[in-house]
Design a protein around this motif. Structure first.
Motif, PDB file in Angstrom:
ATOM      1  N   PRO A  84       0.848  -1.199   0.000  1.00  0.00           N
ATOM      2  CA  PRO A  84       0.000   0.000   0.000  1.00  0.00           C
ATOM      3  C   PRO A  84       0.874   1.236   0.000  1.00  0.00           C
ATOM      4  CG  PRO A  84       0.177  -0.898   2.218  1.00  0.00           C
ATOM      5  CD  PRO A  84       0.860  -1.885   1.305  1.00  0.00           C
ATOM      6  N   ALA A  85       0.287   2.397  -0.224  1.00  0.00           N
ATOM      7  CA  ALA A  85       1.038   3.650  -0.114  1.00  0.00           C
ATOM      8  C   ALA A  85       1.561   3.792   1.309  1.00  0.00           C
ATOM      9  CB  ALA A  85       0.153   4.829  -0.483  1.00  0.00           C
ATOM     10  N   LEU A  86       2.794   4.220   1.433  1.00  0.00           N
ATOM     11  CA  LEU A  86       3.433   4.357   2.734  1.00  0.00           C
ATOM     12  C   LEU A  86       3.365   5.812   3.195  1.00  0.00           C
ATOM     13  CD1 LEU A  86       6.472   2.082   1.855  1.00  0.00           C
ATOM     14  CD2 LEU A  86       4.404   1.435   3.121  1.00  0.00           C
ATOM     15  N   SER A  87       4.034   6.139   4.291  1.00  0.00           N
ATOM     16  CA  SER A  87       3.974   7.502   4.826  1.00  0.00           C
ATOM     17  C   SER A  87       4.431   8.495   3.771  1.00  0.00           C
ATOM     18  CB  SER A  87       4.849   7.621   6.069  1.00  0.00           C
ATOM     19  OG  SER A  87       6.216   7.441   5.760  1.00  0.00           O
ATOM     20  N   GLY A  88       3.772   9.637   3.743  1.00  0.00           N
ATOM     21  CA  GLY A  88       4.094  10.650   2.754  1.00  0.00           C
ATOM     22  C   GLY A  88       3.516  10.371   1.381  1.00  0.00           C
ATOM     23  N   GLY A  89       2.705   9.318   1.255  1.00  0.00           N
ATOM     24  CA  GLY A  89       2.138   8.963  -0.036  1.00  0.00           C
ATOM     25  C   GLY A  89       3.148   8.335  -0.978  1.00  0.00           C
ATOM     26  N   ILE A  90       4.138   7.638  -0.421  1.00  0.00           N
ATOM     27  CA  ILE A  90       5.216   7.032  -1.204  1.00  0.00           C
ATOM     28  C   ILE A  90       4.894   5.571  -1.488  1.00  0.00           C
ATOM     29  CG2 ILE A  90       7.655   6.366  -1.139  1.00  0.00           C
ATOM     30  CD1 ILE A  90       8.076   8.863   0.672  1.00  0.00           C
ATOM     31  N   PHE A 196      20.234   4.951   1.415  1.00  0.00           N
ATOM     32  CA  PHE A 196      19.088   4.100   1.115  1.00  0.00           C
ATOM     33  C   PHE A 196      18.470   3.516   2.381  1.00  0.00           C
ATOM     34  CE2 PHE A 196      17.540  -0.251   0.131  1.00  0.00           C
ATOM     35  CZ  PHE A 196      16.482   0.069  -0.707  1.00  0.00           C
ATOM     36  N   SER A 197      19.307   3.023   3.287  1.00  0.00           N
ATOM     37  CA  SER A 197      18.760   2.413   4.505  1.00  0.00           C
ATOM     38  C   SER A 197      18.102   3.454   5.399  1.00  0.00           C
ATOM     39  CB  SER A 197      19.834   1.637   5.269  1.00  0.00           C
ATOM     40  OG  SER A 197      20.903   2.462   5.640  1.00  0.00           O
ATOM     41  N   ASP A 198      18.637   4.682   5.421  1.00  0.00           N
ATOM     42  CA  ASP A 198      17.984   5.742   6.194  1.00  0.00           C
ATOM     43  C   ASP A 198      16.640   6.110   5.572  1.00  0.00           C
ATOM     44  OD1 ASP A 198      19.959   5.877   8.068  1.00  0.00           O
ATOM     45  OD2 ASP A 198      20.888   7.699   7.298  1.00  0.00           O
ATOM     46  N   PHE A 199      16.570   6.091   4.247  1.00  0.00           N
ATOM     47  CA  PHE A 199      15.299   6.331   3.561  1.00  0.00           C
ATOM     48  C   PHE A 199      14.264   5.295   3.976  1.00  0.00           C
ATOM     49  CE2 PHE A 199      12.810   5.083  -0.317  1.00  0.00           C
ATOM     50  CZ  PHE A 199      11.910   6.141  -0.289  1.00  0.00           C
ATOM     51  N   LEU A 200      14.644   4.031   3.975  1.00  0.00           N
ATOM     52  CA  LEU A 200      13.719   2.975   4.394  1.00  0.00           C
ATOM     53  C   LEU A 200      13.334   3.137   5.861  1.00  0.00           C
ATOM     54  CD1 LEU A 200      15.220  -0.238   2.722  1.00  0.00           C
ATOM     55  CD2 LEU A 200      13.285   1.139   1.926  1.00  0.00           C
ATOM     56  N   THR A 201      14.301   3.490   6.692  1.00  0.00           N
ATOM     57  CA  THR A 201      14.022   3.694   8.114  1.00  0.00           C
ATOM     58  C   THR A 201      13.031   4.830   8.313  1.00  0.00           C
ATOM     59  OG1 THR A 201      16.220   2.876   8.743  1.00  0.00           O
ATOM     60  CG2 THR A 201      15.054   4.247  10.345  1.00  0.00           C
ATOM     61  N   ASN A 202      13.231   5.924   7.597  1.00  0.00           N
ATOM     62  CA  ASN A 202      12.297   7.050   7.687  1.00  0.00           C
ATOM     63  C   ASN A 202      10.895   6.638   7.249  1.00  0.00           C
ATOM     64  OD1 ASN A 202      14.317   8.745   8.584  1.00  0.00           O
ATOM     65  ND2 ASN A 202      14.738   9.600   6.568  1.00  0.00           N
ATOM     66  N   LEU A 203      10.816   5.858   6.195  1.00  0.00           N
ATOM     67  CA  LEU A 203       9.512   5.369   5.730  1.00  0.00           C
ATOM     68  C   LEU A 203       8.852   4.494   6.785  1.00  0.00           C
ATOM     69  CD1 LEU A 203       9.730   4.254   1.971  1.00  0.00           C
ATOM     70  CD2 LEU A 203       8.240   5.989   2.978  1.00  0.00           C
ATOM     71  N   ALA A 204       9.637   3.565   7.319  1.00  0.00           N
ATOM     72  CA  ALA A 204       9.089   2.636   8.308  1.00  0.00           C
ATOM     73  C   ALA A 204       8.643   3.363   9.573  1.00  0.00           C
ATOM     74  CB  ALA A 204      10.115   1.563   8.654  1.00  0.00           C
TER      75      ALA A 204
END
Length: 218
Positions: A84-90, A196-204
């Protein structure tokens, strides 16, 4: 790998919290098909054949780029599958979607030559890319681009940047095309994460609330 496991588990906790059926949550990430993984492990081999814009010789530059192990490991072991769409509509893309996006969708198909690989999109149709030119601690930075950042100028046969900050546009005359280059990409596209891993962490951790409003030109 431990860090990636923790990130994926955090995603799954959020999905359950948001009311997604646990059985569907368990299907959200999975092992990649090795053939699909080639869009990360063999950039030139894949995109020189699949690009709908560039000819094979145009993409010789891709031979110098390698997607870092942390990115390959994530998709090999935790390929996003109908998330599904994640935080921030990503929306994180599956590997087949990454291949299609970077082969045929604007502006991603223009960026691939310059070492940017789109891995996600936003609700508004903007793109999120890893920048293989900017590697820190074996990880690429992550940037966002407005879908209208550049387009193909048929008359001049160039890729023209048409949605750039005023301080960039002021360097050009009114009738002078702003031709796409990596220098322009670096100066115009906002960095949304140093790795990249910080991006995923921020999303999670749901840190991106409205990524389009926060990072893109109005």
């Amino acid at each position: 790998m431990v860090k990636l496991n923790k990130i994926v588990n955090k995603f799954k906790i959020n999905f359950v919290k948001n009311g997604i059926d646990p059985d569907e949550v368990n299907k959200a990430f999975g092992k990649a098909n090795l053939d699909d993984l080639e869009c990360l492990t063999d950039l030139f081999g894949v995109f020189s054949k699949s690009s709908t814009f560039y000819k094979e010789d145009d993409l010789e530059t891709l031979k110098k780029y390698n997607v870092p192990d942390v990115v390959v490991d994530f998709y090999r072991n935790f390929e996003p599958q109908n998330l599904p769409a994640l935080s921030g509509g990503i929306r994180l893309m599956a590997l087949e979607s990454i291949k299609e996006e970077n082969s045929s969708a604007v502006p991603s198909l223009y960026f691939i030559k310059y070492g940017l690989l789109t891995i996600a999109t936003t609700i508004g149709g903007h793109v999120i890319c890893i920048d293989l030119n900017r590697i820190n601690n074996n990880e690429p930075s992550v940037v966002i681009a407005d879908y209208s950042f550049c387009s193909y100028n048929d008359e001049l046969d160039v890729i023209e940047c048409i949605n750039v900050p005023d301080e960039i546009a002021d360097n050009y005359s009114d009738d002078e095309p702003i031709i796409l280059s990596y220098s322009l990409i670096k100066n115009c596209l906002p960095q949304i994460s140093v790795s990249f891993s910080d991006f995923l962490t921020n999303l999670a951790n749901e840190k991106y609330e409205d990524i389009e409003t926060e990072y893109l030109l109005s």
